[in-house]
Design an enzyme around this catalytic site. Structure first.
Site, mmCIF file in Angstrom:
data_model
loop_
_atom_site.group_PDB
_atom_site.id
_atom_site.type_symbol
_atom_site.label_atom_id
_atom_site.label_comp_id
_atom_site.label_asym_id
_atom_site.label_seq_id
_atom_site.Cartn_x
_atom_site.Cartn_y
_atom_site.Cartn_z
ATOM 1 N N HIS A 84 0.806 -1.229 0.000
ATOM 2 C CA HIS A 84 0.000 0.000 0.000
ATOM 3 C C HIS A 84 0.838 1.277 0.000
ATOM 4 O O HIS A 84 0.552 2.229 0.743
ATOM 5 C CB HIS A 84 -0.949 0.005 1.200
ATOM 6 N N HIS A 122 -9.603 2.423 0.490
ATOM 7 C CA HIS A 122 -9.539 1.319 1.451
ATOM 8 C C HIS A 122 -10.596 1.421 2.543
ATOM 9 O O HIS A 122 -10.314 1.140 3.713
ATOM 10 C CB HIS A 122 -8.133 1.264 2.060
ATOM 11 N N TYR A 137 -13.470 0.270 4.940
ATOM 12 C CA TYR A 137 -13.976 -0.986 5.500
ATOM 13 C C TYR A 137 -15.469 -0.789 5.722
ATOM 14 O O TYR A 137 -15.871 0.192 6.360
ATOM 15 C CB TYR A 137 -13.360 -1.259 6.870
ATOM 16 N N GLN A 145 -9.787 -6.383 -4.983
ATOM 17 C CA GLN A 145 -9.286 -7.100 -3.823
ATOM 18 C C GLN A 145 -10.434 -7.202 -2.835
ATOM 19 O O GLN A 145 -10.953 -6.192 -2.364
ATOM 20 C CB GLN A 145 -8.113 -6.328 -3.175
ATOM 21 N N GLU A 198 -11.536 -3.361 -2.793
ATOM 22 C CA GLU A 198 -10.592 -2.384 -3.336
ATOM 23 C C GLU A 198 -10.423 -2.634 -4.831
ATOM 24 O O GLU A 198 -9.825 -3.632 -5.226
ATOM 25 C CB GLU A 198 -9.244 -2.531 -2.625
HETATM 26 C C1 BGC Z 1 -4.659 -6.253 2.047
HETATM 27 C C2 BGC Z 1 -4.463 -7.004 3.327
HETATM 28 C C3 BGC Z 1 -3.952 -6.054 4.351
HETATM 29 C C4 BGC Z 1 -4.938 -4.945 4.520
HETATM 30 C C5 BGC Z 1 -4.399 -3.909 5.450
HETATM 31 C C6 BGC Z 1 -5.666 -5.195 2.292
HETATM 32 O O1 BGC Z 1 -5.831 -4.441 1.145
HETATM 33 O O2 BGC Z 1 -5.056 -7.085 1.009
HETATM 34 O O3 BGC Z 1 -3.566 -8.069 3.156
HETATM 35 O O4 BGC Z 1 -3.697 -6.675 5.571
HETATM 36 O O5 BGC Z 1 -5.190 -4.340 3.302
HETATM 37 O O6 BGC Z 1 -5.255 -3.599 6.424
#
Ligand code: BGC
Length: 378
Positions: free
Chosen positions: A129, A203, A205, A312, A340
Site C-alpha cells: 500500500h 480502502h 472498511y 481485492q 478495493e
Molecule cells: C490487504 C491485506 C492487508 C490490509 C491492510 C488489504 O488491502 O489485502 O492483506 O492486511 O489491506 O489492512
C-alpha cells in the site's frame, strides 16, 4: 418599491428566525494537528437525499458514510475513528486513499527500463500500500465543490521523485463525489515526469449492518469474476490466473461471506480467509458491475462499479479486537470488509498481468462507484 416594502417583513423574519437544517453541500471543520503543526480538516458532504460523507484531507480518509436501511434509517456503514489522534496512532488503512501502489510488491523491488528500484518494505520483506508513508498518511490539498445536486471534494497531492523509493514526480488528483441517487464516485488522475508504477484505490472498511462490532460473515456477496489470482503465504500472487469454479472463491452467485471462509483450502489458508484479487469479467476499461453486497437484517445493498481489471476482496482477517473505533465499537475479527478496485498485486514483477506503468505524457485515469440502495427498492 411597494412590492419590496411588502416583502421586507418576510426578509427580516427569515434572517432572524432559527437556522433551518443546513442546505446539502460541503461544510468543513478542524479535525486535528499533525506532528509538524499542519492542520487536518474534515469536510462534511451532504446529499439532497440525506446521505452524509465525511472526509479528512489527511490520507483522503472517509471517516463517516451514512446509508439508508430498508426503513429509511441512515446509519454509518464504514469503520474508523472519531478523533484524529487515533488515525495517527494506528490504523489498518481505515477509509484511506492507497498509493502509489495498492497492495503488495514482492520483496519491495521491481525493474523498469533496465533499472532496479528498491521500495520501502513495510510488510515483512514486501512493500504494501505505498510503503511506510503512503498516500494514506499524507496531507492532501482539498477543494470542495458543488455542481447542481452533486457535492464533493477534489484532493491533490504532489508525490516527489524517490518518495518511498518510487521514480518520478507524480501529480495526483482524486475526486470524491456524492450524488443525489446515493452513489459515491471516485475519480483518480495522475501524471508523471518519469516512468513509474501507479495503482490507486480506496480502502474503506464496510459493515452494512451499521455501526457495530458484529461480524460481516452473514453479508451476501456477489463478485462478477470467473477467475482470481492465487497467492503464496506472503500474499504475493503466484502469477497464475485460476478459475473460481468449484472453489470457495466462486462468488458468481450471491453467497454469504462466511459460508466457506473456514474451509480447508490452500488459498483460504494463505489468505487467512479472503484476501485476494479477483479478475473482473469484461473489458478492463469499461465501467461495469464488479461486486454487489447485501446485508439481510438492514436490507442495505452496496454495488461496486469500476473501470479497473481487478478487485481485492479482504474479509477483515487482521482485525482482532485490539482497535476501538467510533461509537465505542471494538473491531473484532472480520467485523468489516474491503472491496478495493485495482490492477493486480505485484504487477510490476508479473509481465503477464495488465501493466501498471505510467509514462511521461500519459494520464492515469480511472473511476470507481459505490452505489447504495436497499432490498425494499427492488
Ligand atoms: C490487504 C491485506 C492487508 C490490509 C491492510 C488489504 O488491502 O489485502 O492483506 O492486511 O489491506 O489492512
Amino acid at each position: 418599491m411597494r412590492r419590496f416594502l411588502i416583502l421586507l417583513p418576510f426578509l427580516v423574519m427569515s434572517c432572524t428566525s432559527p437556522q433551518p437544517d443546513p442546505e446539502p453541500g460541503v461544510r468543513s471543520r478542524t479535525f486535528g494537528t499533525l506532528p509538524d503543526g499542519r492542520e487536518a480538516t474534515i469536510y462534511q458532504i451532504e446529499s439532497p437525499t440525506g446521505m452524509v460523507m465525511e472526509v479528512t484531507n489527511y490520507g483522503g480518509i472517509i471517516t463517516r458514510l451514512t446509508a439508508p436501511n430498508r426503513d429509511g434509517i441512515y446509519e454509518d456503514v464504514v469503520l474508523g475513528y472519531d478523533n484524529f489522534g487515533a488515525y495517527l496512532e494506528e490504523t489498518p488503512y481505515f477509509g484511506a486513499i492507497i498509493g502509489r501502489y495498492g497492495n503488495r510488491i514482492a520483496d519491495g523491488e521491481f525493474e523498469l527500463d533496465g533499472e532496479t528500484y528498491s521500495l520501502a518494505k513495510n510488510n515483512g520483506e514486501n512493500h504494501l500500500h505505498g510503503g511506510i508513508q503512503g498516500f494514506d498518511k499524507v496531507l492532501w490539498e482539498a477543494e470542495p465543490f458543488s455542481v447542481e445536486n452533486e457535492h464533493g471534494l477534489i484532493l491533490r497531492y504532489e508525490s516527489p521523485d524517490g518518495e518511498e523509493g518510487y521514480p518520478g514526480n507524480l501529480s495526483v488528483t482524486v475526486t470524491y463525489t456524492l450524488t443525489a441517487d446515493n452513489r459515491v464516485i471516485f475519480s483518480y488522475q495522475a501524471t508523471t515526469d518519469k516512468a513509474t508504477p501507479v495503482n490507486l484505490t480506496q480502502h474503506s472498511y464496510f459493515n452494512l449492518a451499521g455501526p457495530s462490532s458484529e461480524s460481516i460473515l452473514d453479508h451476501e456477496l456477489m463478485l462478477a469474476a470467473d477467475h482470481f489470482t492465487p497467492v503464496d503465504e506472503g500474499l504475493i500472487p503466484t502469477g497464475e490466473i485460476r478459475p473460481v469454479e468449484g472453489t470457495p472463491f466462486d462468488f458468481t452467485e450471491p453467497t454469504p461471506i462466511g459460508a466457506r471462509i473456514d474451509q480447508d483450502d490452500e488459498q483460504i489458508v494463505n489468505g487467512l480467509g479472503y484476501d485476494h484479487n479477483w479478475v473482473l469479467s469484461g473489458l478492463s476499461s469499461d465501467m461495469r458491475l464488479a461486486a454487489r453486497v447485501h446485508e439481510p437484517t438492514s436490507g442495505r445493498i452496496m454495488e461496486v462499479m469500476t473501470e479497473e481489471p481487478g478487485i481485492q476482496f479482504y474479509s477483515g482477517n487482521f482485525l482482532d479486537g485490539t482497535l476501538t473505533g467510533k461509537y465505542g465499537a471494538v473491531y473484532e475479527h472480520r467485523s468489516g470488509f474491503c472491496l478495493e478496485t485495482q490492477h493486480f498485486p505485484d504487477s510490476p514483477n508479473q509481465p503477464a498481468f495488465p501493466s501498471t506503468i505510467l509514462r511521461p505524457g500519459e494520464t492515469y485515469q480511472t473511476r470507481t462507484v459505490y452505489a447504495f440502495s436497499t432490498d425494499a427498492d427492488s
